[in-house]
Design a protein around this motif. Sequence first.
Motif, PDB file in Angstrom:
ATOM      1  N   SER A 272       0.828  -1.204   0.000  1.00 39.91           N
ATOM      2  CA  SER A 272       0.000   0.000   0.000  1.00 39.91           C
ATOM      3  C   SER A 272       0.862   1.252   0.000  1.00 39.91           C
ATOM      4  CB  SER A 272      -0.930   0.006   1.222  1.00 39.91           C
ATOM      5  OG  SER A 272      -1.864  -1.047   1.158  1.00 39.91           O
ATOM      6  N   TYR A 273       1.884   1.281   0.854  1.00 46.49           N
ATOM      7  CA  TYR A 273       2.762   2.455   0.910  1.00 46.49           C
ATOM      8  C   TYR A 273       3.641   2.541  -0.335  1.00 46.49           C
ATOM      9  CZ  TYR A 273       1.366   3.305   5.727  1.00 46.49           C
ATOM     10  OH  TYR A 273       0.637   3.596   6.850  1.00 46.49           O
ATOM     11  N   PHE A 274       3.982   1.394  -0.902  1.00 44.43           N
ATOM     12  CA  PHE A 274       4.749   1.378  -2.161  1.00 44.43           C
ATOM     13  C   PHE A 274       3.936   2.048  -3.268  1.00 44.43           C
ATOM     14  CE2 PHE A 274       5.804  -0.538  -6.231  1.00 44.43           C
ATOM     15  CZ  PHE A 274       7.186  -0.490  -6.253  1.00 44.43           C
ATOM     16  N   GLU A 275       2.671   1.702  -3.378  1.00 43.21           N
ATOM     17  CA  GLU A 275       1.798   2.300  -4.391  1.00 43.21           C
ATOM     18  C   GLU A 275       1.651   3.797  -4.159  1.00 43.21           C
ATOM     19  OE1 GLU A 275      -1.761   0.064  -3.990  1.00 43.21           O
ATOM     20  OE2 GLU A 275      -0.982  -1.709  -5.031  1.00 43.21           O
ATOM     21  N   LEU A 276       1.588   4.191  -2.896  1.00 44.12           N
ATOM     22  CA  LEU A 276       1.479   5.615  -2.571  1.00 44.12           C
ATOM     23  C   LEU A 276       2.736   6.359  -3.016  1.00 44.12           C
ATOM     24  CD1 LEU A 276       0.101   8.008  -1.167  1.00 44.12           C
ATOM     25  CD2 LEU A 276       1.152   7.241   0.973  1.00 44.12           C
ATOM     26  N   GLY A 277       3.915   5.793  -2.745  1.00 43.42           N
ATOM     27  CA  GLY A 277       5.168   6.431  -3.134  1.00 43.42           C
ATOM     28  C   GLY A 277       5.328   6.536  -4.633  1.00 43.42           C
ATOM     29  N   THR A 278       4.964   5.467  -5.344  1.00 43.52           N
ATOM     30  CA  THR A 278       5.059   5.482  -6.804  1.00 43.52           C
ATOM     31  C   THR A 278       4.140   6.538  -7.401  1.00 43.52           C
ATOM     32  OG1 THR A 278       5.567   3.119  -6.809  1.00 43.52           O
ATOM     33  CG2 THR A 278       4.855   4.091  -8.887  1.00 43.52           C
ATOM     34  N   GLY A 279       2.909   6.571  -6.914  1.00 41.49           N
ATOM     35  CA  GLY A 279       1.965   7.563  -7.419  1.00 41.49           C
ATOM     36  C   GLY A 279       2.387   8.977  -7.104  1.00 41.49           C
TER      37      GLY A 279
ATOM     38  N   GLY B 115      20.049  11.420  -0.785  1.00 42.10           N
ATOM     39  CA  GLY B 115      19.662  12.713  -0.225  1.00 42.10           C
ATOM     40  C   GLY B 115      18.216  12.758   0.195  1.00 42.10           C
ATOM     41  N   HIS B 116      17.311  12.368  -0.702  1.00 40.45           N
ATOM     42  CA  HIS B 116      15.903  12.486  -0.319  1.00 40.45           C
ATOM     43  C   HIS B 116      15.481  11.400   0.671  1.00 40.45           C
ATOM     44  CE1 HIS B 116      14.296   9.211  -2.805  1.00 40.45           C
ATOM     45  NE2 HIS B 116      14.800   9.729  -3.908  1.00 40.45           N
ATOM     46  N   SER B 117      16.239  10.294   0.736  1.00 39.52           N
ATOM     47  CA  SER B 117      15.938   9.273   1.739  1.00 39.52           C
ATOM     48  C   SER B 117      16.230   9.790   3.144  1.00 39.52           C
ATOM     49  CB  SER B 117      16.757   8.007   1.477  1.00 39.52           C
ATOM     50  OG  SER B 117      16.397   7.410   0.241  1.00 39.52           O
ATOM     51  N   VAL B 118      17.306  10.550   3.282  1.00 35.60           N
ATOM     52  CA  VAL B 118      17.687  11.100   4.591  1.00 35.60           C
ATOM     53  C   VAL B 118      16.630  12.071   5.087  1.00 35.60           C
ATOM     54  CG1 VAL B 118      19.336  12.590   5.781  1.00 35.60           C
ATOM     55  CG2 VAL B 118      20.162  10.766   4.287  1.00 35.60           C
ATOM     56  N   THR B 119      16.252  13.045   4.262  1.00 34.48           N
ATOM     57  CA  THR B 119      15.288  14.044   4.718  1.00 34.48           C
ATOM     58  C   THR B 119      13.879  13.461   4.838  1.00 34.48           C
ATOM     59  OG1 THR B 119      15.232  14.802   2.409  1.00 34.48           O
ATOM     60  CG2 THR B 119      16.507  16.102   3.960  1.00 34.48           C
ATOM     61  N   LEU B 120      13.563  12.464   4.019  1.00 32.84           N
ATOM     62  CA  LEU B 120      12.283  11.781   4.167  1.00 32.84           C
ATOM     63  C   LEU B 120      12.200  11.135   5.542  1.00 32.84           C
ATOM     64  CD1 LEU B 120       9.629  10.532   3.064  1.00 32.84           C
ATOM     65  CD2 LEU B 120      11.001   8.680   2.112  1.00 32.84           C
ATOM     66  N   LEU B 121      13.296  10.519   5.960  1.00 29.13           N
ATOM     67  CA  LEU B 121      13.325   9.837   7.253  1.00 29.13           C
ATOM     68  C   LEU B 121      13.214  10.813   8.416  1.00 29.13           C
ATOM     69  CD1 LEU B 121      13.775   7.317   9.000  1.00 29.13           C
ATOM     70  CD2 LEU B 121      16.241   7.684   8.735  1.00 29.13           C
ATOM     71  N   ILE B 122      14.078  11.831   8.444  1.00 23.86           N
ATOM     72  CA  ILE B 122      14.107  12.728   9.610  1.00 23.86           C
ATOM     73  C   ILE B 122      12.846  13.589   9.697  1.00 23.86           C
ATOM     74  CG2 ILE B 122      16.619  12.775   9.656  1.00 23.86           C
ATOM     75  CD1 ILE B 122      16.551  15.507   8.369  1.00 23.86           C
ATOM     76  N   THR B 123      12.248  13.902   8.542  1.00 23.47           N
ATOM     77  CA  THR B 123      11.020  14.691   8.570  1.00 23.47           C
ATOM     78  C   THR B 123       9.843  13.853   9.047  1.00 23.47           C
ATOM     79  OG1 THR B 123      11.823  16.017   6.704  1.00 23.47           O
ATOM     80  CG2 THR B 123       9.487  16.177   7.226  1.00 23.47           C
ATOM     81  N   THR B 124       9.733  12.631   8.551  1.00 25.84           N
ATOM     82  CA  THR B 124       8.636  11.759   8.958  1.00 25.84           C
ATOM     83  C   THR B 124       8.730  11.414  10.440  1.00 25.84           C
ATOM     84  OG1 THR B 124       8.615  10.810   6.726  1.00 25.84           O
ATOM     85  CG2 THR B 124       7.414   9.628   8.432  1.00 25.84           C
ATOM     86  N   LEU B 125       9.947  11.300  10.951  1.00 24.28           N
ATOM     87  CA  LEU B 125      10.141  11.018  12.375  1.00 24.28           C
ATOM     88  C   LEU B 125       9.895  12.241  13.247  1.00 24.28           C
ATOM     89  CD1 LEU B 125      13.317   8.723  12.281  1.00 24.28           C
ATOM     90  CD2 LEU B 125      10.935   8.044  12.650  1.00 24.28           C
ATOM     91  N   GLY B 126       9.718  13.388  12.618  1.00 26.36           N
ATOM     92  CA  GLY B 126       9.385  14.592  13.370  1.00 26.36           C
ATOM     93  C   GLY B 126      10.559  15.399  13.864  1.00 26.36           C
TER      94      GLY B 126
ATOM     95  N   GLY C 125       9.790  17.340   0.368  1.00 24.55           N
ATOM     96  CA  GLY C 125       8.537  17.299  -0.380  1.00 24.55           C
ATOM     97  C   GLY C 125       7.924  15.912  -0.372  1.00 24.55           C
ATOM     98  N   PHE C 126       8.761  14.871  -0.530  1.00 27.65           N
ATOM     99  CA  PHE C 126       8.247  13.506  -0.487  1.00 27.65           C
ATOM    100  C   PHE C 126       7.632  13.194   0.880  1.00 27.65           C
ATOM    101  CE2 PHE C 126      11.828  12.464  -3.652  1.00 27.65           C
ATOM    102  CZ  PHE C 126      10.998  12.723  -4.730  1.00 27.65           C
ATOM    103  N   ALA C 127       8.246  13.732   1.934  1.00 28.87           N
ATOM    104  CA  ALA C 127       7.791  13.435   3.290  1.00 28.87           C
ATOM    105  C   ALA C 127       6.410  13.998   3.569  1.00 28.87           C
ATOM    106  CB  ALA C 127       8.797  13.983   4.311  1.00 28.87           C
TER     107      ALA C 127
END
Length: 345
Positions: free
Chosen positions: A159-166, A201-212, A265-267
């Motif tokens: 489900s989250y994979f489909e969300l990320g792809t879209g 790069g975007h994996s790092v900021t996706l992680l730290i932003t989602t973690l708050g 932005g991805f986060a």
Amino acid sequence: MTVFVCRNTLLSFIIALLIAAGALGASDTAKAHDLGMLKAELVETDTAAGSAYHLMVWITATPLQPAFQTPDLPSRCTMSEVRPDTVEGRQDFRFECESRLNSLDALILHWPIDGLLVQASWKDAPDSKALFATDNGEINLKLSALDVYSASTIAQVRSYFELGTGHILSGADHLFFVSGLLLLIASRRQLLAAITTFTAGHSVTLLITTLGYVHVPVKALEACIALSVVVMAFVAVQAQDGRAGLCTRYPWVVAGAFGLLHGFGFAGALTELELEASDLPLALLGFNLGVEAGQLIFIALALLVCGLALKVAPSFNRASSRRATAYTLGIVATYWTMQRTLLLV
């Protein structure tokens, strides 16, 4: 090496993309990530005739009520009330069914969003929660994912994979940046390095932003992402003029730096869900894999179109095509930057 020469013939592919993005942008490009993800609650109650249900959808942008059409219900169910709750900032749907909803039932939602996180409260079963992504303009809210038994780990990741792809494939500004990389990079090795650093790069900021750990204002972020496309287009034009700077010699540097920016932005799609700590590992894994898959799909499609263009028109003016594409990317991104910057005033 021959395959990457086709980056010079990206014009036809990019122009088609620009037309579609421009049509969207004309209505409201500044809201590239608005309406992405919403939260909802489905509550079951008893009635004399059977079971009644209350579907509540919390709205993060306004005015959106007209966009939320009445859900398609199972044939034995009837909608009894549809109304907005302006106090709570949500849209309410109440319906009744002759018999209880079961795992074979589904609600079809024709709503202009990327996905919906649903919390279900059943009469005689534990609460459950599941994420539903949009597919071809609709959300198939399969109740099997909200039954007594939680969805499997594989189902949640999917489900989250489909969300990320879209999310990546519907984000014109992100795809424009990737297009700039394809224009700038001339070798397989450099492209691999640039895509790898952009991903890191975007994996790092996706992680730290989602973690708050970090919070970035959405409007300022949108303006900066558009500006990153302007910079990429400018660098591509400079490369055509023979002015090779740091970004041209080491494209992976600019890709990694701007990858950090795009990760914020991805986060946005995940932070809107306000996920619990227990949901984060699977959400981050599935969503990030989906983003990467979408990115690779776009690159593969671009290279495929380029290869076909070379076969159809081998004498195509590559230099003119490359320059025209870079200028087009820059002009559209400049418009986005100005539009989004004005929202900050």
